[in-house]
Design a protein around this motif. Structure first.
Motif, short mmCIF file in Angstrom:
data_model
loop_
_atom_site.label_atom_id
_atom_site.label_comp_id
_atom_site.label_asym_id
_atom_site.label_seq_id
_atom_site.Cartn_x
_atom_site.Cartn_y
_atom_site.Cartn_z
N ASP A 1 0.82 -1.21 0.00
CA ASP A 1 0.00 0.00 0.00
C ASP A 1 0.86 1.27 0.00
O ASP A 1 0.38 2.32 -0.41
CB ASP A 1 -0.94 0.02 1.21
N THR A 2 2.10 1.18 0.47
CA THR A 2 2.94 2.38 0.54
C THR A 2 3.60 2.71 -0.79
O THR A 2 4.15 3.80 -0.93
CB THR A 2 4.04 2.21 1.60
N PRO B 1 3.79 4.21 -4.28
CA PRO B 1 2.93 5.19 -4.95
C PRO B 1 2.53 4.70 -6.35
O PRO B 1 3.18 3.84 -6.93
CB PRO B 1 3.79 6.44 -5.02
N GLN B 2 1.52 5.30 -6.87
CA GLN B 2 1.06 4.99 -8.23
C GLN B 2 2.01 5.66 -9.23
O GLN B 2 2.63 6.68 -8.94
CB GLN B 2 -0.36 5.51 -8.43
N ASP C 1 3.53 7.97 -11.91
CA ASP C 1 3.24 9.38 -12.20
C ASP C 1 2.95 9.63 -13.68
O ASP C 1 2.64 10.76 -14.05
CB ASP C 1 4.42 10.25 -11.75
N PRO D 1 1.85 0.40 -10.13
CA PRO D 1 2.65 1.01 -9.05
C PRO D 1 3.98 1.57 -9.59
O PRO D 1 4.62 0.96 -10.43
CB PRO D 1 2.90 -0.15 -8.08
N LYS E 1 12.34 5.33 -9.29
CA LYS E 1 12.47 6.78 -9.21
C LYS E 1 13.23 7.30 -10.43
O LYS E 1 14.19 6.68 -10.88
CB LYS E 1 13.23 7.18 -7.95
N ASN F 1 7.88 8.93 -9.76
CA ASN F 1 7.75 7.50 -9.51
C ASN F 1 7.09 6.87 -10.72
O ASN F 1 5.96 7.21 -11.06
CB ASN F 1 6.90 7.24 -8.25
#
Length: 200
Positions: A23-24, A26-27, A29, A36, A40, A53
Motif C-alpha cells: 500500500d505504501t 505510490p502509483q 506518475d 505502481p 524513481k 515514480n
C-alpha cells in the motif's frame, strides 16, 4: 527449532504486514497509468533531489528522452560542465592572481569573504611565507626555530641572533665548559643551512 514453537510464530512475517508495504508504493506518475511506480526518475535541472515514480515500462521511456541540459544554450552547457569538473570552485592560471589587488577584491569579494582556509589573502600574511613573499621550506622554518626566530625574521635578524647565540654558547665564554656543545653545533648548522639556501 520446532515448527510449532512459540518463538517461531513471533518471528514469522504476517500477511497483513506485506499488504501494508504494497500500500505504501505510490502509483505511477505517468498520465493514466494505474500500475505502481516503484522506480524513481529525476525531475531535472532546477529540481535536484526530487523524483518521479514510474513503473518499469514508463521509467525506460522517460530515460530514453531525459536530457538534463534541455533548454540551455551550448555555451551555457559547456560552462556548466567546466564548473562541475572543477567542483564549482574558482580557478586561475598558474602565476596569475597570486595576491588580490583592488580590482580582484571587488570582482571576487564574495569569494574572499567565504575563505575559511585563508587561500586568497596576500602572500605576506600567509603562514610559511616570508614578508618578502618568498615561500619558506620546512627545513628553513626548522632552522629559524633552532635560532629562536619565527618565519617573519629578516636576514639581518638571523645574522644578529646567530652572533649572539655563538658568543653565549661557545666554550670560551663558559669557562671551557662543553655542556652547550650540541646546542652550539645545531645553531651553526641551522645558520649554514639558511646561508646555503639563500635566506641570508
Amino acid at each position: 527449532m520446532k515448527l510449532d514453537s512459540k518463538y517461531f510464530d513471533k518471528i514469522r512475517v504476517k500477511p497483513s504486514a506485506e499488504k501494508k508495504v504494497a500500500d505504501t508504493i505510490p502509483q505511477c506518475d505517468w498520465p493514466d497509468c494505474p500500475r505502481p511506480g516503484r522506480h524513481k526518475a529525476p525531475m531535472g535541472r532546477g529540481h535536484e533531489g526530487k523524483f518521479y515514480n514510474y513503473c518499469p515500462a514508463h521509467v525506460q521511456e522517460y530515460n530514453k528522452t531525459y536530457n538534463y541540459f534541455s533548454g540551455m544554450k551550448d555555451d551555457e552547457m559547456q560552462e556548466f560542465q567546466k564548473n562541475s569538473r572543477l567542483g564549482d570552485r574558482p580557478t586561475w592560471k598558474l602565476g596569475q592572481n597570486a595576491t588580490p589587488n583592488a580590482s580582484n577584491v571587488r570582482r571576487r569579494g564574495a569569494q574572499l569573504r567565504d575563505d575559511p582556509f585563508g587561500l586568497n589573502i596576500g602572500a605576506a600574511k600567509q603562514p610559511g611565507r616570508h614578508p618578502s613573499g618568498r615561500a619558506l621550506r620546512a627545513t628553513e622554518l626548522k632552522a629559524l626555530q633552532t635560532l629562536g626566530l619565527d618565519d617573519t625574521a629578516t636576514a639581518d635578524q638571523v645574522k644578529a641572533q646567530y652572533k649572539t647565540l655563538v658568543k653565549r654558547l661557545h666554550p670560551d665564554a663558559n669557562g671551557g665548559s662543553r655542556a652547550n656543545e650540541d646546542t652550539l653545533k645545531a645553531v651553526i648548522q641551522a645558520y649554514d643551512h639558511l646561508r646555503s639556501s639563500g635566506f641570508c
